[in-house]
Design a protein around this motif. Structure first.
Motif, PDB file in Angstrom:
ATOM      1  N   PRO A 318       0.814  -1.221   0.000  1.00  0.00           N
ATOM      2  CA  PRO A 318       0.000   0.000   0.000  1.00  0.00           C
ATOM      3  C   PRO A 318       0.849   1.273   0.000  1.00  0.00           C
ATOM      4  CG  PRO A 318      -0.021  -1.022   2.165  1.00  0.00           C
ATOM      5  CD  PRO A 318       0.692  -1.975   1.252  1.00  0.00           C
ATOM      6  N   GLU A 319       0.327   2.301  -0.658  1.00  0.00           N
ATOM      7  CA  GLU A 319       1.039   3.588  -0.711  1.00  0.00           C
ATOM      8  C   GLU A 319       0.685   4.468   0.479  1.00  0.00           C
ATOM      9  OE1 GLU A 319      -0.167   5.136  -4.534  1.00  0.00           O
ATOM     10  OE2 GLU A 319       1.586   4.201  -5.491  1.00  0.00           O
ATOM     11  N   GLY A 320      -0.115   3.948   1.371  1.00  0.00           N
ATOM     12  CA  GLY A 320      -0.510   4.726   2.540  1.00  0.00           C
ATOM     13  C   GLY A 320      -1.414   3.883   3.417  1.00  0.00           C
ATOM     14  N   GLY A 321      -1.969   4.510   4.437  1.00  0.00           N
ATOM     15  CA  GLY A 321      -2.868   3.790   5.333  1.00  0.00           C
ATOM     16  C   GLY A 321      -2.092   3.069   6.419  1.00  0.00           C
ATOM     17  N   LEU A 322      -2.754   2.103   7.026  1.00  0.00           N
ATOM     18  CA  LEU A 322      -2.215   1.503   8.246  1.00  0.00           C
ATOM     19  C   LEU A 322      -2.038  -0.011   8.163  1.00  0.00           C
ATOM     20  CD1 LEU A 322      -4.498   3.412  10.821  1.00  0.00           C
ATOM     21  CD2 LEU A 322      -2.133   3.938  10.254  1.00  0.00           C
ATOM     22  N   TYR A 323      -2.284  -0.628   6.994  1.00  0.00           N
ATOM     23  CA  TYR A 323      -2.294  -2.097   6.941  1.00  0.00           C
ATOM     24  C   TYR A 323      -1.975  -2.584   5.542  1.00  0.00           C
ATOM     25  CZ  TYR A 323      -6.644   0.091   5.985  1.00  0.00           C
ATOM     26  OH  TYR A 323      -7.549   1.001   5.532  1.00  0.00           O
ATOM     27  N   LEU A 324      -1.582  -3.850   5.488  1.00  0.00           N
ATOM     28  CA  LEU A 324      -1.484  -4.515   4.186  1.00  0.00           C
ATOM     29  C   LEU A 324      -2.267  -5.816   4.245  1.00  0.00           C
ATOM     30  CD1 LEU A 324       0.665  -6.982   4.530  1.00  0.00           C
ATOM     31  CD2 LEU A 324       2.364  -5.189   4.199  1.00  0.00           C
ATOM     32  N   TRP A 325      -2.418  -6.427   3.082  1.00  0.00           N
ATOM     33  CA  TRP A 325      -3.301  -7.575   2.924  1.00  0.00           C
ATOM     34  C   TRP A 325      -2.468  -8.774   2.510  1.00  0.00           C
ATOM     35  CZ3 TRP A 325      -8.035  -8.591   4.347  1.00  0.00           C
ATOM     36  CH2 TRP A 325      -8.851  -9.508   3.664  1.00  0.00           C
ATOM     37  N   LEU A 326      -2.530  -9.791   3.322  1.00  0.00           N
ATOM     38  CA  LEU A 326      -1.720 -10.986   3.110  1.00  0.00           C
ATOM     39  C   LEU A 326      -2.587 -12.084   2.498  1.00  0.00           C
ATOM     40  CD1 LEU A 326       1.109 -12.329   4.095  1.00  0.00           C
ATOM     41  CD2 LEU A 326      -0.316 -13.325   5.892  1.00  0.00           C
ATOM     42  N   THR A 327      -2.078 -12.738   1.462  1.00  0.00           N
ATOM     43  CA  THR A 327      -2.820 -13.854   0.860  1.00  0.00           C
ATOM     44  C   THR A 327      -1.948 -15.101   0.896  1.00  0.00           C
ATOM     45  OG1 THR A 327      -3.950 -12.303  -0.612  1.00  0.00           O
ATOM     46  CG2 THR A 327      -4.086 -14.627  -1.200  1.00  0.00           C
ATOM     47  N   MET A 328      -2.455 -16.141   1.544  1.00  0.00           N
ATOM     48  CA  MET A 328      -1.761 -17.430   1.596  1.00  0.00           C
ATOM     49  C   MET A 328      -2.412 -18.336   0.533  1.00  0.00           C
ATOM     50  SD  MET A 328       0.369 -17.330   4.397  1.00  0.00           S
ATOM     51  CE  MET A 328       0.512 -19.005   4.988  1.00  0.00           C
TER      52      MET A 328
END
Ligand SMILES: Cc1ncc(COP(=O)(O)O)c(C=O)c1O
Length: 396
Positions: A318-328
């Motif tokens: 992400p270019e900003g914000g507070l989190y990223l999204w993990l995909t297993m």
């Protein structure tokens, strides 16, 4: 204090919640808190003191229902400058966090059985409120550029064909919670066109927009519409702190009036005084400082995932914000493992918590805003070790 029997007295829609104290794992990537070290405490104390000396005696009055006018002016200036919105202070009401604004709109616009559309994964707080008021929450398919317009069109058509009323589309187009992407300009335009063609209003939740530490801003959906079809909410939670409980709603008069009927009194004038005085003098400097800290934390999380997860998962950048999204890999049960991971020291929320349909059990949101960069690195290493010892990498 537990003898009186309240059984049978609760409203039918009052949910049974087990909301205890917020629990934190040693490494807490579950909740999207901002960076505590850059909270502008000294600045807020000084601002409060200045504002109270100037007009503290006015606290003897109840605040006007739309909220402290100078703060509404400040928000209007900001929205004109940063989000290209054609608004004045009169178009804005202050609320106790943007969550309250969203809840007020849900209450004002939803009858049980109505359909409310969201992105396919959506901020939990909003989904809960929608369900509390009897809405049928329907997620719309997205890709990394935002909501897919054809999917939006099809979803609305399908709901209409089934005789269900679509009351509005709730979207978080910037640093989407939980997916982290920002909808492109083209997607915003197409989203609006599709909604215009069906007469469906949009609620644009822009609460993360200031937390950009890379890339270019994309203009608000609201700025592309001059008919009042796009409602807009923003928050001070991300640029100051959730604890100040201050947010706002931009909406046409008819909608503001209806929404206000679900609010008792105005918002906390004491907080509004401090926030207005502080932001008027320091807003952009503070946002810059906060974003530098967040960028370092995001980088720490990306680096640690590269080192410890390698090619065993993919994740967003992400270019900003507070989190990223993990995909297993599909079939990995991060949802089922969430509590175990928490008790072994690392908290995350699995994708299925954010999905109206319960999808995304092999996905998770990882928040990097609150821990230090070092703690982020250590926590990701620990998460990988926990996954290793429990066979999660082997697809258990
Ligand atoms: C997308 C989104 N909207 C709204 C809120 C509510 O925030 P607040 O009520 O603190 O402004 C949150 C909180 O995390 C959020 O993530």
């Amino acid at each position: 204090m537990s003898e009186f029997n309240y059984q049978g007295l609760f409203a039918e829609r009052a949910p049974i919640t087990t909301r205890g104290a917020n629990r934190h794992a040693k490494y807490d990537f579950a909740v999207a808190y901002p960076d505590p070290d850059t909270l502008p405490l000294t600045g807020l104390v000084e601002a409060l003191s200045t504002a109270l000396e100037r007009e503290g005696r006015d606290l003897a009055y109840y605040p006007v229902s739309a909220g402290y006018p100078p703060l509404r002016e400040l928000v209007a200036d900001k929205l004109r400058r940063d989000r290209q919105m054609d608004v004045t202070a009169d178009d804005i009401i202050l609320t106790s966090g943007s969550g309250e604004a969203i809840n007020m709109l849900i209450q004002a616009m939803t009858d049980p059985g109505d359909v409310l559309l969201t992105e396919e994964y959506v901020y939990l707080g909003t989904m809960r409120q929608m369900r509390l008021w009897g809405a049928n929450v329907v997620g719309v398919k997205c890709d990394d550029d935002g909501i897919i317009p054809e999917a939006l069109d099809e979803t609305i058509r399908a709901q209409e064909a089934a005789g269900r009323r679509v009351k509005f589309l709730y979207t978080i187009p910037t640093f989407q919670n939980p997916l982290g992407w920002t909808a492109t300009l083209e997607r915003r335009q197409r989203m609006l066109e599709v909604c215009q063609s069906h007469g469906v209003p949009i609620l644009e939740d822009d609460c993360y927009v200031d937390l950009r530490f890379e890339g270019e801003d994309v203009t608000s959906i609201s700025s592309m519409d001059d008919s009042g079809q796009v409602l807009y909410t923003g928050s001070m939670s991300k640029i100051i702190a959730p604890g100040v409980r201050m947010g706002y709603l931009v909406a046409p008069e008819m909608v503001r009036e209806r929404a206000l009927s679900f609010k008792s009194g105005g918002v906390n004038q004491f907080a509004a005084l401090a926030i207005e005085e502080y932001l008027r003098n320091h807003m952009y400097d503070h946002i810059d400082e906060e974003n530098q800290a967040l960028r370092a934390k995001r980088d720490a999380m990306l680096a640690a995932l590269g080192e410890h997860f390698g090619n065993r998962a993919t994740w967003s950048k992400p270019e900003g914000g507070l989190y990223l999204w993990l995909t297993m890999p599909e079939g990995t049960d991060l949802a089922g493992f969430q509590d175990q991971s928490f008790s072994e020291g690392v908290g995350y929320y699995s994708g299925s918590m954010f999905s109206p349909e319960g999808n995304g059990r092999h996905m998770a949101r990882l928040c990097f805003g609150h821990p230090t960069a070092q703690t982020v690195s250590d926590g990701i290493a620990e998460l990988a070790a926990i996954f290793e010892r429990n066979g999660i990498f082997q697809g258990k």
